[in-house]
Design a protein around this motif. Structure first.
Motif, PDB file in Angstrom:
ATOM      1  N   SER A  37      53.724  96.361  34.954  1.00 56.40           N
ATOM      2  CA  SER A  37      54.990  96.951  35.371  1.00 56.40           C
ATOM      3  C   SER A  37      55.804  95.936  36.153  1.00 56.40           C
ATOM      4  N   SER A  38      57.104  95.982  35.978  1.00 54.64           N
ATOM      5  CA  SER A  38      57.965  95.029  36.666  1.00 54.64           C
ATOM      6  C   SER A  38      58.932  95.692  37.642  1.00 54.64           C
ATOM      7  N   SER A  39      58.976  97.009  37.658  1.00 58.15           N
ATOM      8  CA  SER A  39      59.860  97.698  38.593  1.00 58.15           C
ATOM      9  C   SER A  39      59.147  98.921  39.175  1.00 58.15           C
ATOM     10  N   LEU A  40      59.735  99.481  40.191  1.00 59.98           N
ATOM     11  CA  LEU A  40      59.130 100.625  40.862  1.00 59.98           C
ATOM     12  C   LEU A  40      59.061 101.841  39.952  1.00 59.98           C
ATOM     13  N   ILE A  41      60.061 102.048  39.121  1.00 59.25           N
ATOM     14  CA  ILE A  41      60.068 103.189  38.209  1.00 59.25           C
ATOM     15  C   ILE A  41      58.946 103.058  37.186  1.00 59.25           C
ATOM     16  N   GLU A  42      58.735 101.843  36.689  1.00 54.51           N
ATOM     17  CA  GLU A  42      57.649 101.636  35.737  1.00 54.51           C
ATOM     18  C   GLU A  42      56.285 101.832  36.391  1.00 54.51           C
ATOM     19  N   VAL A  43      56.146 101.435  37.642  1.00 54.22           N
ATOM     20  CA  VAL A  43      54.884 101.650  38.365  1.00 54.22           C
ATOM     21  C   VAL A  43      54.607 103.137  38.508  1.00 54.22           C
ATOM     22  N   ILE A  44      55.624 103.919  38.841  1.00 57.68           N
ATOM     23  CA  ILE A  44      55.458 105.365  38.985  1.00 57.68           C
ATOM     24  C   ILE A  44      55.083 105.997  37.644  1.00 57.68           C
ATOM     25  N   LEU A  45      55.739 105.583  36.552  1.00 55.00           N
ATOM     26  CA  LEU A  45      55.409 106.121  35.230  1.00 55.00           C
ATOM     27  C   LEU A  45      54.009 105.701  34.792  1.00 55.00           C
ATOM     28  N   ASP A  46      53.619 104.467  35.077  1.00 54.14           N
ATOM     29  CA  ASP A  46      52.272 104.010  34.732  1.00 54.14           C
ATOM     30  C   ASP A  46      51.209 104.776  35.498  1.00 54.14           C
ATOM     31  N   LEU A  47      51.439 105.014  36.785  1.00 57.13           N
ATOM     32  CA  LEU A  47      50.474 105.776  37.569  1.00 57.13           C
ATOM     33  C   LEU A  47      50.403 107.228  37.108  1.00 57.13           C
ATOM     34  N   THR A  48      51.541 107.789  36.745  1.00 59.66           N
ATOM     35  CA  THR A  48      51.556 109.154  36.214  1.00 59.66           C
ATOM     36  C   THR A  48      50.757 109.224  34.921  1.00 59.66           C
ATOM     37  N   TYR A  49      50.932 108.233  34.056  1.00 57.01           N
ATOM     38  CA  TYR A  49      50.204 108.207  32.794  1.00 57.01           C
ATOM     39  C   TYR A  49      48.715 107.970  33.029  1.00 57.01           C
ATOM     40  N   GLU A  50      48.380 107.087  33.949  1.00 54.70           N
ATOM     41  CA  GLU A  50      46.988 106.714  34.181  1.00 54.70           C
ATOM     42  C   GLU A  50      46.156 107.856  34.743  1.00 54.70           C
ATOM     43  N   PHE A  51      46.719 108.650  35.641  1.00 58.82           N
ATOM     44  CA  PHE A  51      45.958 109.682  36.327  1.00 58.82           C
ATOM     45  C   PHE A  51      46.213 111.093  35.806  1.00 58.82           C
ATOM     46  N   SER A  52      46.770 111.217  34.627  1.00 62.62           N
ATOM     47  CA  SER A  52      47.031 112.545  34.078  1.00 62.62           C
ATOM     48  C   SER A  52      46.000 112.875  32.992  1.00 62.62           C
ATOM     49  N   PRO A  53      45.808 114.173  32.724  1.00 62.57           N
ATOM     50  CA  PRO A  53      44.876 114.552  31.654  1.00 62.57           C
ATOM     51  C   PRO A  53      45.455 114.229  30.274  1.00 62.57           C
ATOM     52  N   THR A  54      44.627 114.408  29.257  1.00 62.63           N
ATOM     53  CA  THR A  54      45.002 114.003  27.899  1.00 62.63           C
ATOM     54  C   THR A  54      46.219 114.767  27.387  1.00 62.63           C
ATOM     55  N   LEU A  55      46.342 116.026  27.694  1.00 59.17           N
ATOM     56  CA  LEU A  55      47.489 116.812  27.218  1.00 59.17           C
ATOM     57  C   LEU A  55      48.800 116.244  27.762  1.00 59.17           C
ATOM     58  N   ILE A  56      48.819 115.901  29.040  1.00 64.18           N
ATOM     59  CA  ILE A  56      50.031 115.321  29.634  1.00 64.18           C
ATOM     60  C   ILE A  56      50.308 113.952  29.017  1.00 64.18           C
ATOM     61  N   ARG A  57      49.264 113.174  28.741  1.00 62.98           N
ATOM     62  CA  ARG A  57      49.448 111.873  28.084  1.00 62.98           C
ATOM     63  C   ARG A  57      50.050 112.046  26.701  1.00 62.98           C
ATOM     64  N   ARG A  58      49.571 113.050  25.967  1.00 61.71           N
ATOM     65  CA  ARG A  58      50.137 113.304  24.640  1.00 61.71           C
ATOM     66  C   ARG A  58      51.617 113.688  24.743  1.00 61.71           C
ATOM     67  N   ILE A  59      51.949 114.506  25.727  1.00 61.29           N
ATOM     68  CA  ILE A  59      53.343 114.913  25.908  1.00 61.29           C
ATOM     69  C   ILE A  59      54.205 113.710  26.277  1.00 61.29           C
ATOM     70  N   LEU A  60      53.715 112.847  27.174  1.00 67.09           N
ATOM     71  CA  LEU A  60      54.480 111.660  27.559  1.00 67.09           C
ATOM     72  C   LEU A  60      54.671 110.702  26.391  1.00 67.09           C
ATOM     73  N   LEU A  61      53.623 110.494  25.587  1.00 67.50           N
ATOM     74  CA  LEU A  61      53.752 109.637  24.413  1.00 67.50           C
ATOM     75  C   LEU A  61      54.724 110.219  23.395  1.00 67.50           C
ATOM     76  N   PHE A  62      54.652 111.543  23.206  1.00 67.39           N
ATOM     77  CA  PHE A  62      55.570 112.188  22.271  1.00 67.39           C
ATOM     78  C   PHE A  62      57.016 112.048  22.736  1.00 67.39           C
ATOM     79  N   LEU A  63      57.256 112.250  24.029  1.00 68.89           N
ATOM     80  CA  LEU A  63      58.620 112.123  24.547  1.00 68.89           C
ATOM     81  C   LEU A  63      59.124 110.685  24.443  1.00 68.89           C
TER      82      LEU A  63
END
Length: 79
Positions: A37-63
């Motif tokens: 990640s190179s910015s604060l927003i990307e760090v927040i999105l990466d942490l959200t993706y890293e610590f979320s369950p599979t269903l939330i990851r699927r939703i984030l990838l789909f979006l």
């Protein structure tokens, strides 16, 4: 001409990402790594993706695929 081709390739990749989010294996989605990640927003999105369950990851990838597909498809249409 090359602009339309490159935008169409990125639009197709967005559709492929949406399909992967729906039909991908649970293990492969859990093992997916987003990158550095190179910015604060990307760090927040990466942490959200890293610590979320599979269903939330699927939703984030789909979006993410939906946004990419929509933007690049509009680019092909409007260029």
């Amino acid at each position: 001409m090359w602009l339309k081709v490159s935008l169409a390739i990125f639009a197709i990749l967005g559709y492929v990402l949406m399909g992967y989010a729906i039909f991908g294996n649970k293990k492969k989605i859990d093992d997916m790594y987003m990158g550095n990640s190179s910015s604060l927003i990307e760090v927040i999105l990466d942490l959200t993706y890293e610590f979320s369950p599979t269903l939330i990851r699927r939703i984030l990838l789909f979006l993410l695929g939906l946004i990419c597909a929509f933007i690049f498809t509009m680019g092909v249409i409007l260029s």
